[in-house]
Scaffold this motif. Structure first.
Motif, PDB file in Angstrom:
ATOM      1  N   TYR A  49       0.836  -1.196   0.000  1.00  0.00           N
ATOM      2  CA  TYR A  49       0.000   0.000   0.000  1.00  0.00           C
ATOM      3  C   TYR A  49       0.878   1.256   0.000  1.00  0.00           C
ATOM      4  CZ  TYR A  49      -3.197  -3.565   1.818  1.00  0.00           C
ATOM      5  OH  TYR A  49      -3.925  -4.710   2.005  1.00  0.00           O
ATOM      6  N   SER A  53      -9.543  -4.244  -5.744  1.00  0.00           N
ATOM      7  CA  SER A  53     -10.639  -4.960  -5.083  1.00  0.00           C
ATOM      8  C   SER A  53     -11.942  -4.290  -5.474  1.00  0.00           C
ATOM      9  CB  SER A  53     -10.479  -4.902  -3.562  1.00  0.00           C
ATOM     10  OG  SER A  53      -9.318  -5.582  -3.170  1.00  0.00           O
ATOM     11  N   LEU A  60     -16.464  -4.495  -5.108  1.00  0.00           N
ATOM     12  CA  LEU A  60     -17.636  -5.022  -4.423  1.00  0.00           C
ATOM     13  C   LEU A  60     -18.828  -4.745  -5.330  1.00  0.00           C
ATOM     14  CD1 LEU A  60     -18.786  -6.342  -1.885  1.00  0.00           C
ATOM     15  CD2 LEU A  60     -19.085  -4.058  -0.933  1.00  0.00           C
ATOM     16  N   ALA A 104     -17.554  -9.609  -3.099  1.00  0.00           N
ATOM     17  CA  ALA A 104     -16.210  -9.048  -3.208  1.00  0.00           C
ATOM     18  C   ALA A 104     -15.411  -9.834  -4.231  1.00  0.00           C
ATOM     19  CB  ALA A 104     -15.515  -9.089  -1.858  1.00  0.00           C
ATOM     20  N   MET A 110     -11.588  -9.456  -6.944  1.00  0.00           N
ATOM     21  CA  MET A 110     -10.348  -8.754  -7.195  1.00  0.00           C
ATOM     22  C   MET A 110      -9.965  -8.992  -8.649  1.00  0.00           C
ATOM     23  SD  MET A 110      -6.753  -9.221  -5.134  1.00  0.00           S
ATOM     24  CE  MET A 110      -7.675 -10.013  -3.852  1.00  0.00           C
ATOM     25  N   GLU A 116      -4.632   0.965  -1.192  1.00  0.00           N
ATOM     26  CA  GLU A 116      -5.064   0.676   0.174  1.00  0.00           C
ATOM     27  C   GLU A 116      -5.909  -0.585   0.215  1.00  0.00           C
ATOM     28  OE1 GLU A 116      -7.302   4.143   1.256  1.00  0.00           O
ATOM     29  OE2 GLU A 116      -8.611   3.960  -0.462  1.00  0.00           O
ATOM     30  N   SER A 117      -6.086  -1.124   1.409  1.00  0.00           N
ATOM     31  CA  SER A 117      -6.909  -2.310   1.598  1.00  0.00           C
ATOM     32  C   SER A 117      -8.327  -2.027   1.115  1.00  0.00           C
ATOM     33  CB  SER A 117      -6.918  -2.692   3.078  1.00  0.00           C
ATOM     34  OG  SER A 117      -7.690  -3.838   3.278  1.00  0.00           O
ATOM     35  N   GLY A 118      -8.885  -2.942   0.329  1.00  0.00           N
ATOM     36  CA  GLY A 118     -10.230  -2.766  -0.187  1.00  0.00           C
ATOM     37  C   GLY A 118     -10.307  -1.959  -1.471  1.00  0.00           C
ATOM     38  N   GLY A 119      -9.180  -1.549  -2.015  1.00  0.00           N
ATOM     39  CA  GLY A 119      -9.147  -0.764  -3.248  1.00  0.00           C
ATOM     40  C   GLY A 119      -7.968  -1.198  -4.106  1.00  0.00           C
ATOM     41  N   HIS A 127      -4.197  -1.957  -4.878  1.00  0.00           N
ATOM     42  CA  HIS A 127      -3.109  -2.433  -4.043  1.00  0.00           C
ATOM     43  C   HIS A 127      -2.132  -3.220  -4.906  1.00  0.00           C
ATOM     44  CE1 HIS A 127      -6.165  -5.612  -4.054  1.00  0.00           C
ATOM     45  NE2 HIS A 127      -5.154  -6.456  -3.956  1.00  0.00           N
TER      46      HIS A 127
END
Length: 165
Positions: A49, A78, A80, A85, A87, A104-107, A109
């Motif tokens: 990240y 990532s 949703l 979810a 990737m 970042e986590s959830g986006g 990376h």
């Protein structure tokens, strides 16, 4: 060891220290707060990240990422959709003029595949970003528990330097 070899090692060590200890800034591309969460030694995929800032007046296209600490590095996103979810790998990433892109986590990376050694909190490793036109930015990513630089480390920022071509 010969005296010249010893002196060469000393100069190399000082160069590495300077690169890791001082902020060097390219006027067009900046990498800030680069980190990788600590992972169990059995995990073959890690995440990376950071914040990527384009200070230029034009769009930059990130086309490749690599690190000598991993077998391969990929840009991932990532998603949703409808509560599911997923990737996906991105072959490249456009960063618009004056845009700040968060990995970042959830986006967005980095997927760091096949670590060549175990990583512990406080370790760091180099990462190289390659852009269209031959521009390259190398920076240091730190392994952390806290979503950035751990509080027991003296350096508040991850550092980078630019290789123009």
């Amino acid at each position: 060891m010969t005296r010249a070899f010893s002196l060469g090692l000393l100069v190399f060590g000082l160069l590495v220290y300077v690169l890791l200890s001082t902020e060097t800034s390219d006027k067009n591309i900046a990498v800030v707060n680069a980190w990788s969460p600590v992972a169990p030694p059995t995990m073959s995929v890690h995440a990376g990240y950071f914040s990527l800032q384009n200070h230029s007046a034009g769009t930059l296209e990130l086309v490749a990422v690599s690190s000598p600490a991993y077998q391969s590095v990929e840009i991932h996103e990532s998603l949703l959709a409808d509560g599911v979810a997923s990737m996906r790998r991105l072959p490249s990433l456009a960063i618009k003029a004056h845009e700040n892109v968060q990995f970042e986590s959830g986006g967005l990376h980095l997927m760091l595949r096949g670590p060549l050694s175990a990583k512990q909190v406080g370790d760091n490793f180099p990462v190289l970003l390659e852009f269209t036109g031959g521009n390259k930015v190398e920076f240091v990513m730190q392994v952390s528990n806290t979503g950035g630089v751990d509080t027991d480390k003296s350096s508040p920022d991850m550092h980078h330097h630019h290789h123009g071509m």
